[in-house]
Design a protein around this motif. Structure first.
Motif, mmCIF file in Angstrom:
data_model
loop_
_atom_site.group_PDB
_atom_site.id
_atom_site.type_symbol
_atom_site.label_atom_id
_atom_site.label_comp_id
_atom_site.label_asym_id
_atom_site.label_seq_id
_atom_site.Cartn_x
_atom_site.Cartn_y
_atom_site.Cartn_z
ATOM 1 N N ALA A 192 -36.297 29.088 -26.313
ATOM 2 C CA ALA A 192 -36.133 30.543 -26.389
ATOM 3 C C ALA A 192 -36.752 31.237 -25.179
ATOM 4 C CB ALA A 192 -36.760 31.069 -27.685
ATOM 5 N N ARG A 193 -37.914 30.749 -24.771
ATOM 6 C CA ARG A 193 -38.598 31.360 -23.614
ATOM 7 C C ARG A 193 -37.768 31.190 -22.351
ATOM 8 N NH1 ARG A 193 -43.417 33.279 -22.834
ATOM 9 N NH2 ARG A 193 -44.095 32.523 -24.880
ATOM 10 N N GLU A 194 -37.315 29.952 -22.100
ATOM 11 C CA GLU A 194 -36.558 29.711 -20.876
ATOM 12 C C GLU A 194 -35.175 30.359 -20.938
ATOM 13 O OE1 GLU A 194 -38.571 28.939 -18.994
ATOM 14 O OE2 GLU A 194 -39.902 27.368 -19.690
ATOM 15 N N TYR A 195 -34.640 30.478 -22.120
ATOM 16 C CA TYR A 195 -33.337 31.108 -22.278
ATOM 17 C C TYR A 195 -33.373 32.540 -21.764
ATOM 18 C CZ TYR A 195 -28.774 31.974 -24.451
ATOM 19 O OH TYR A 195 -27.447 32.266 -24.669
ATOM 20 N N LEU A 196 -34.434 33.249 -22.093
ATOM 21 C CA LEU A 196 -34.560 34.629 -21.628
ATOM 22 C C LEU A 196 -35.115 34.713 -20.214
ATOM 23 C CD1 LEU A 196 -35.951 36.273 -24.910
ATOM 24 C CD2 LEU A 196 -33.618 36.431 -24.001
ATOM 25 N N GLU A 197 -36.122 33.928 -19.920
ATOM 26 C CA GLU A 197 -36.812 34.053 -18.628
ATOM 27 C C GLU A 197 -36.010 33.488 -17.469
ATOM 28 O OE1 GLU A 197 -40.930 32.446 -16.473
ATOM 29 O OE2 GLU A 197 -40.814 32.599 -18.657
ATOM 30 N N LEU A 198 -35.272 32.393 -17.677
ATOM 31 C CA LEU A 198 -34.622 31.691 -16.578
ATOM 32 C C LEU A 198 -33.111 31.580 -16.695
ATOM 33 C CD1 LEU A 198 -37.135 28.716 -16.228
ATOM 34 C CD2 LEU A 198 -37.049 30.792 -14.840
ATOM 35 N N PHE A 199 -32.582 31.531 -17.903
ATOM 36 C CA PHE A 199 -31.172 31.216 -18.075
ATOM 37 C C PHE A 199 -30.270 32.438 -18.124
ATOM 38 C CE2 PHE A 199 -32.097 26.991 -20.535
ATOM 39 C CZ PHE A 199 -32.712 26.489 -19.415
ATOM 40 N N THR A 200 -30.764 33.567 -18.617
ATOM 41 C CA THR A 200 -29.872 34.701 -18.856
ATOM 42 C C THR A 200 -30.389 35.995 -18.230
ATOM 43 O OG1 THR A 200 -30.882 35.062 -21.039
ATOM 44 C CG2 THR A 200 -28.912 33.681 -20.961
ATOM 45 N N ILE A 201 -31.173 36.775 -18.991
ATOM 46 C CA ILE A 201 -31.516 38.125 -18.552
ATOM 47 C C ILE A 201 -32.597 38.149 -17.474
ATOM 48 C CG2 ILE A 201 -33.276 38.569 -20.333
ATOM 49 C CD1 ILE A 201 -31.993 41.377 -20.656
ATOM 50 N N LEU A 202 -33.433 37.142 -17.419
ATOM 51 C CA LEU A 202 -34.525 36.954 -16.461
ATOM 52 C C LEU A 202 -35.678 37.936 -16.699
ATOM 53 C CD1 LEU A 202 -32.689 36.244 -13.080
ATOM 54 C CD2 LEU A 202 -33.070 34.717 -15.036
ATOM 55 N N LYS A 203 -36.828 37.508 -16.266
ATOM 56 C CA LYS A 203 -38.042 38.318 -16.406
ATOM 57 C C LYS A 203 -38.028 39.452 -15.395
ATOM 58 C CE LYS A 203 -41.985 36.193 -17.080
ATOM 59 N NZ LYS A 203 -43.230 35.408 -16.832
ATOM 60 N N GLY A 204 -38.327 40.649 -15.863
ATOM 61 C CA GLY A 204 -38.475 41.776 -14.960
ATOM 62 C C GLY A 204 -39.953 42.027 -14.677
ATOM 63 N N GLU A 205 -40.259 43.220 -14.234
ATOM 64 C CA GLU A 205 -41.652 43.585 -13.950
ATOM 65 C C GLU A 205 -42.455 43.611 -15.260
ATOM 66 O OE1 GLU A 205 -44.249 47.354 -12.154
ATOM 67 O OE2 GLU A 205 -42.042 47.439 -12.224
ATOM 68 N N GLN A 206 -43.652 43.060 -15.213
ATOM 69 C CA GLN A 206 -44.496 43.106 -16.410
ATOM 70 C C GLN A 206 -45.094 44.503 -16.511
ATOM 71 O OE1 GLN A 206 -47.208 39.872 -16.930
ATOM 72 N NE2 GLN A 206 -48.137 40.742 -18.775
ATOM 73 N N ILE A 207 -44.732 45.218 -17.569
ATOM 74 C CA ILE A 207 -45.143 46.614 -17.719
ATOM 75 C C ILE A 207 -46.145 46.789 -18.844
ATOM 76 C CG2 ILE A 207 -43.038 47.553 -16.714
ATOM 77 C CD1 ILE A 207 -41.932 47.961 -19.516
#
Length: 545
Positions: free
Chosen positions: A178-193
């Motif tokens: 789940a973590r890699e799916y969001l962080e690397l595979f699809t939407i990607l990590k943006g700025e940490q706010i």
């Protein structure tokens, strides 16, 4: 202003070289001749046919006394075969042979999908048969729909193993996938706010996604569960291990609630709902378009390119429900791709990317028509001697690209690591393998390769150009390099033909060979041409595309 308008002029040799290098692993003079004079749109479209494999499956010639042969089509349990690491290497040999023997964008896009949905073939993907299925899944969707692949990949046995989702249960959640799916595979990590808030998603969203993915299990024997769309073996859903409760996501996803389900069929619907939610976000479309831009154009995305290229490409992607070809064909036929949308000479796209070890190898083999053992009739020589023992273990590893086996789920640094990106291919540790490639193909008898530089020059360069060292070097450079070279470079390279003599030395030696075609005269010019072409391949100009 950067422009996605189609290139209005037809392709000249410079632009044809640019397109063929960026879009395929098969780079030949014949295909360049075909492209020259075509419109960019027609040339790009000609590369999009969904061609069948020239080699349908890999072969293991070991053990020598009783080879496992075409083990991927065996009914035996995948784990029952010995030599799994060797077999996974043979799978990459199968993929590469297909990629280099077809003039298509399919394999460039398949490898692009590998950089998006990364697995490491030797770091947790499981038996070689599962890795074979994984690559066929990427190939199947290389010309298709990214969003559909993002659903199918969750039931891919190799991915289930690689990121531990087969261990993800409702009472014992595993958040790796789940973590890699969001962080690397699809939407990607943006700025940490904020704490646990990465703009595009939060830690809460990872937790909820893990619940969506719970109960998806690896099917260890590859029998019985076959995807109806791809006809590939897949994992299965254990409804008893799936969290049936509703999942409510953060404000990054507008606090959307996905209805929990509790049967195999409806859990697939729940997965669909989750993927649709992620792909409905503008950030997801832009993330894929930025990756495509860096993969096909250059690593630097200027503010202008972000506005005039990435944003409209993302809209094309959304408008086409995440079909990849409309975006790619628009980009590769555009004025921007050929750097014809402005007068700025400092932002060139042609020659702006350092070739990956995969591109370098494939281009050398295809351009110079290097003969290597036939994988269908000389299996031992192809899979063991040529590919496993040299290409896989020595060349790829030495050049910093363990083939389909990046050292982390983030992938190869050349495709994601700022600010270096493709410059990460070059280091003091990787140069030697790149520079020894030509020497090894020419001199390593145990590779069973044939690189005939004399025949190449005789067949690919016009007779009027071959007899003069200046015109010969210029013609080779025009074929090999993204840009033309100046007189200083011509004079440097031609010393490998004439040594300390005048130009007529080469003219005499070449004409002597042409008149006789005997072995002794051929050996004279071959020694010179081997040295020249090796030097030109190892020059900075050939390392770029």
């Amino acid at each position: 202003m950067a422009s996605l308008n189609p290139l209005s002029s037809n392709l000249d040799l410079r632009k044809a070289k640019h397109l063929l290098r960026r879009a395929t692993y098969n780079y030949s003079k014949e295909q360049l001749d075909t492209f020259v004079g075509m419109s960019a749109t027609d040339a790009v479209n000609s590369l999009t046919a969904n061609v069948a494999y020239v080699l349908t499956e890999p072969y293991d010639p070991m053990p020598a006394s009783n080879p496992d042969g075409y083990w991927t089509s065996s009914n035996e349990h995948p784990n029952s075969f010995d030599g799994q690491s060797r077999k996974r290497a043979h799978v990459t040999a199968w993929w590469w042979h297909n990629a280099i023997n077809q003039i298509t964008i399919k394999y460039k896009l398949s490898f692009f999908l590998h950089t998006c949905f990364t697995v490491g073939k030797d770091s947790g993907v499981g038996a070689a048969s599962f890795f074979f299925d994984h690559l066929r899944l990427l190939d199947f969707y290389a010309l298709g729909n990214i969003k559909t692949l993002a659903k199918k990949i969750t039931l891919d046995n190799g991915m289930l193993d690689y990121l531990d989702n087969t261990q993800n249960n409702k009472n014992n959640p595993n958040e790796n996938y789940a973590r890699e799916y969001l962080e690397l595979f699809t939407i990607l990590k943006g700025e940490q706010i904020g704490e646990g808030n990465y703009t595009n998603y939060t830690e809460l969203d990872i937790q909820q996604a893990a619940k969506v993915f719970s109960g998806f299990k690896k099917k260890g024997d590859r029998n019985g569960d076959i995807d109806t769309d791809t006809n590939l073996p897949i994992g299965y859903i254990n409804a008893n291990r799936h969290d049936p409760n509703d999942k409510t996501f953060s404000s990054a996803f507008n606090n959307q609630t996905i209805l929990g389900r509790n049967t195999k069929e409806t859990i697939i619907e729940e997965l669909d709902d989750f993927v649709e939610m992620v792909f409905a976000q503008e950030a997801t479309a832009k993330a894929y378009c930025r990756k495509l831009y860096r993969y096909f154009v250059k690593s630097d995305i200027s503010a202008t390119a972000e506005t005039d290229i990435i944003t409209p490409l993302a809209q094309i992607l959304v408008n086409n429900n995440y079909e990849i070809l409309p975006v790619v064909t628009t980009l590769l036929a555009s004025e921007h791709f050929y750097d014809m949308d402005d007068d700025d000479n400092t932002n060139n796209t042609i020659g702006a990317i350092i070739k990956s070890p995969l591109q370098l190898l494939s281009e050398v083999i295809s351009l110079f028509e290097v003969e290597y053992p036939d994988p269908e009739t000389e299996q031992l020589r192809f899979y063991r001697n040529f590919f496993l023992r040299y290409i896989h273990i020595i060349y790829f590893k030495g050049s910093g690209m363990e083939f389909f086996n990046p050292d982390s789920v983030a992938g190869y640094p050349a495709y994601y690591q700022e600010p270096g990106f493709d410059r990460n291919w070059f280091s003091s540790n990787t140069l030697i393998a790149r520079y020894e490639l030509m020497r090894d193909l020419l001199t390593r008898n145990n590779l069973y390769t044939n690189l005939d530089t004399v025949s190449f020059v005789e067949n690919k360069i016009s007779p009027e150009e071959t007899k003069d060292p200046n015109t010969l070097v210029f013609a080779l450079a025009n074929l090999m390099y993204p840009e033309s070279i100046d007189s200083d470079r011509i004079n440097y390279f031609k010393t490998f033909l004439i040594g300390d003599f005048n130009d007529y030395y080469w003219t005499g030696a070449w004409l002597q060979y042409i008149n006789t075609h005997n072995e002794s005269d051929k050996n004279v010019v071959k020694t010179r041409l081997d040295s020249l072409i090796t030097t030109m391949v190892n020059a900075a100009e050939f390392q770029l595309m």
